[in-house]
Design an enzyme around this catalytic site. Structure first.
Site, short mmCIF file in Angstrom:
data_model
loop_
_atom_site.label_atom_id
_atom_site.label_comp_id
_atom_site.label_asym_id
_atom_site.label_seq_id
_atom_site.Cartn_x
_atom_site.Cartn_y
_atom_site.Cartn_z
N HIS A 49 29.76 43.29 42.05
CA HIS A 49 30.50 42.28 41.29
C HIS A 49 29.64 41.07 40.91
O HIS A 49 29.46 40.78 39.72
CB HIS A 49 31.78 41.90 42.03
N HIS A 73 28.64 33.14 43.45
CA HIS A 73 29.96 32.56 43.19
C HIS A 73 31.06 32.98 44.16
O HIS A 73 32.04 32.29 44.32
CB HIS A 73 30.40 32.80 41.74
N GLU A 77 33.99 31.95 49.14
CA GLU A 77 35.36 32.45 49.21
C GLU A 77 35.45 33.78 49.98
O GLU A 77 36.32 33.96 50.81
CB GLU A 77 35.88 32.64 47.78
N ASP A 78 34.55 34.69 49.73
CA ASP A 78 34.65 36.02 50.33
C ASP A 78 33.56 36.37 51.33
O ASP A 78 33.67 37.36 52.05
CB ASP A 78 34.64 37.10 49.23
N ASP A 141 32.93 36.12 35.43
CA ASP A 141 33.68 36.64 36.57
C ASP A 141 34.94 37.35 36.08
O ASP A 141 35.25 38.48 36.47
CB ASP A 141 34.03 35.45 37.49
N ASP A 263 38.54 44.27 6.78
CA ASP A 263 37.35 44.04 7.60
C ASP A 263 37.39 44.84 8.90
O ASP A 263 36.88 44.41 9.92
CB ASP A 263 37.17 42.54 7.90
MN MN Z 1 34.33 36.83 41.57
#
Ligand code: MN
Length: 492
Positions: A49, A73, A77-78, A141, A263
């Protein structure tokens, strides 16, 4: 995974020879360690990821800091890494970027369909981000999360898709990142309205095919002519994104008739100078007559509000079929695909070569120190004073707003100098009446503390508390809080 990272590194150093490869590698190692043994719901290793996020950021030609922060990033958090240790190892800038991404990631679009709220949410994301690179990382993300959305149940797919369509895709559009906008919209569309998506796919298949054929024939003929005239250009076809087609079909004058859309496949002609753009336009019109009324739009002379530059002309192409031809320079093309990101890139690239006039017109960011928002503002203002733009992103007006967040990510738009009591009443009378304390970003503050935009505020209550205190009237600033407090004392 290592090879994928190696390729990204190679890509970065080819557009930015001065990139801080050592720092980016260090970030990769930290992400690898923090996410070791973690898996995404899809079963893939988690590391895939942040790597994909870094890949998008590299595609948008972003700077070393953005890519470093993109890799990191999710480690807070993780991955259980503290913000402090990021700051220690990578410096304050990277820590701020990572923190910004985490913070705006916690904002959620609640069940409301209120347009004003959605608009506010978009603005808040930009304001909260402080640095537009945070928004760019968040977009990368979101793009990867949308690509892997199939793993979730329908309810979650729909919620995330709606948020993507209403908040993130318009943000990508306003920042001028055309590629991200189209992809986010198409992915969200397929989850949010699966039936309409399928139907559209079916009815448009033949139309796309035919448009592609005409475009190809027209292209071959034009290429011959360009070669004869010794014009060095690149020509390629671009397919209209699905969601954009869907929206166009709903326009009144189109009457849901796909035949009226010219178009579906447009030809893009890229040149190395503005002068060549007009030369190309002249040649195109020599061969193919412009369609009356639909004709030419010159967005080079008059750019669109988001800065988009290109000449569009609809002509009767091969076999008399209508083809849209878009002519622009390589630089304009880059800007329309990656917007502010390309803007950053060119500003670095050309800082030494840019004239003062160009810098003052805002085409090249004069210095990294300027806040990105201000930069974008100056840039956009110069390009256009269009009402549409001014009403859609009033960054200046926003800076004076006071957006306060609940720990769950709900947002309240409070006046300046609002206190925790004002905030508590804004949430619920019950919470106001029983408020005994507040925590801002985890730290206790007084009840008369003046809240600042972007702060996360937790209200502490005591359910045995009988009601508000009279002296709160000395410092509350919202009418709501004042009325509720007075009401309580009138009753008793
Ligand atoms: Mn993420």
């Amino acid at each position: 995974m290592k090879t994928k990272f190696g390729k990204i590194l190679f890509q970065i150093s080819s557009y930015n020879p001065k990139a801080d490869i050592v720092k980016i590698e260090k970030a990769f190692l930290m992400a690898q360690k923090a996410h070791a043994n973690q898996k995404r719901i899809s079963g893939e290793a988690f590391l895939s990821h942040p790597l994909s996020v870094a890949q998008f950021l590299a595609d948008w030609k972003l700077d070393s800091d953005s890519i470093t922060a993109g890799l990191l990033h999710d480690v807070v958090e993780d991955g259980g890494v503290s913000l402090k240790s990021i700051e220690k190892q990578f410096g304050k800038d990277i820590a701020l970027l990572v923190d910004g991404v985490t913070k705006i990631g916690n904002l959620k679009l609640k069940g409301t369909k209120n347009e004003v709220f959605v608009e506010n949410l978009r603005k808040m994301i930009v304001v909260m981000a402080k640095d537009l690179r945070v928004v760019l990382i968040k977009l990368a993300d979101r793009l990867h999360n949308m690509e892997t959305l199939y793993v979730f149940d329908e309810k979650k797919q729909k919620r995330i898709s709606r948020e993507t369509l209403e908040v993130y895709a318009p943000l990508a559009e306003r920042l001028g990142i055309g590629i991200a906008k189209g992809e986010l919209e198409d992915l969200a569309f397929s989850y949010l309205y699966p039936e309409r998506y399928k139907k559209l796919k079916k009815i448009s298949q033949l139309a796309y095919k035919n448009a592609g054929k005409t475009a190809k024939k027209t292209k071959q003929k034009l290429l011959k002519c360009f070669t004869k005239e010794k014009l060095e250009v690149k020509v390629h076809g671009r397919k209209k994104h699905f969601y954009s087609l869907y929206k166009k079909l709903l326009r009144e004058e189109i009457e849901q008739d796909i035949e009226k859309i010219h178009d579906l496949v447009a030809l893009r002609i890229l040149t190395s100078s503005v002068e060549d753009c007009y030369k190309v336009l002249g040649l195109v019109h020599k061969f193919y007559k412009p369609v009356p009324r639909l004709g030419v739009s010159d967005f080079i002379a008059q750019p669109k509000p988001n800065g988009y530059q290109s000449i569009h002309t609809k002509v009767f192409g091969e076999e008399g079929k209508i083809v849209e031809i878009q002519i622009r320079t390589y630089e304009m093309h880059e800007e329309s695909e990656t917007g502010i990101a390309a803007h950053w890139y060119y500003s670095q690239e050309k800082k030494d070569r840019a004239s003062d006039a160009e810098i003052s017109r805002g085409f090249f960011a004069p210095s990294k120190k300027l806040s990105w928002v201000k930069d974008l503002m100056a840039w956009q203002k110069e390009i256009s004073d269009s009402r549409e733009f001014l009403s859609s992103i009033k960054f200046d007006a926003l800076e004076t707003r006071n957006f306060i967040f609940s720990p769950k990510g709900d947002v309240f738009d409070l006046p300046k100098d609002a206190t925790p009591i004002d905030f508590a009443y804004a949430i619920h009378t019950f919470l106001g009446d029983r408020c005994v304390g507040a925590r801002v970003e985890g730290k206790f503050v007084g009840l008369n503390y003046k809240l600042k935009s972007g702060q996360v505020v937790e209200i502490l209550t005591d359910k045995n508390k009988k009601g508000p205190s009279r002296d709160w009237l000395d410092f509350v600033v919202t009418r709501l809080a004042r009325t509720q407090i007075r009401k309580h004392f009138r009753k008793s």
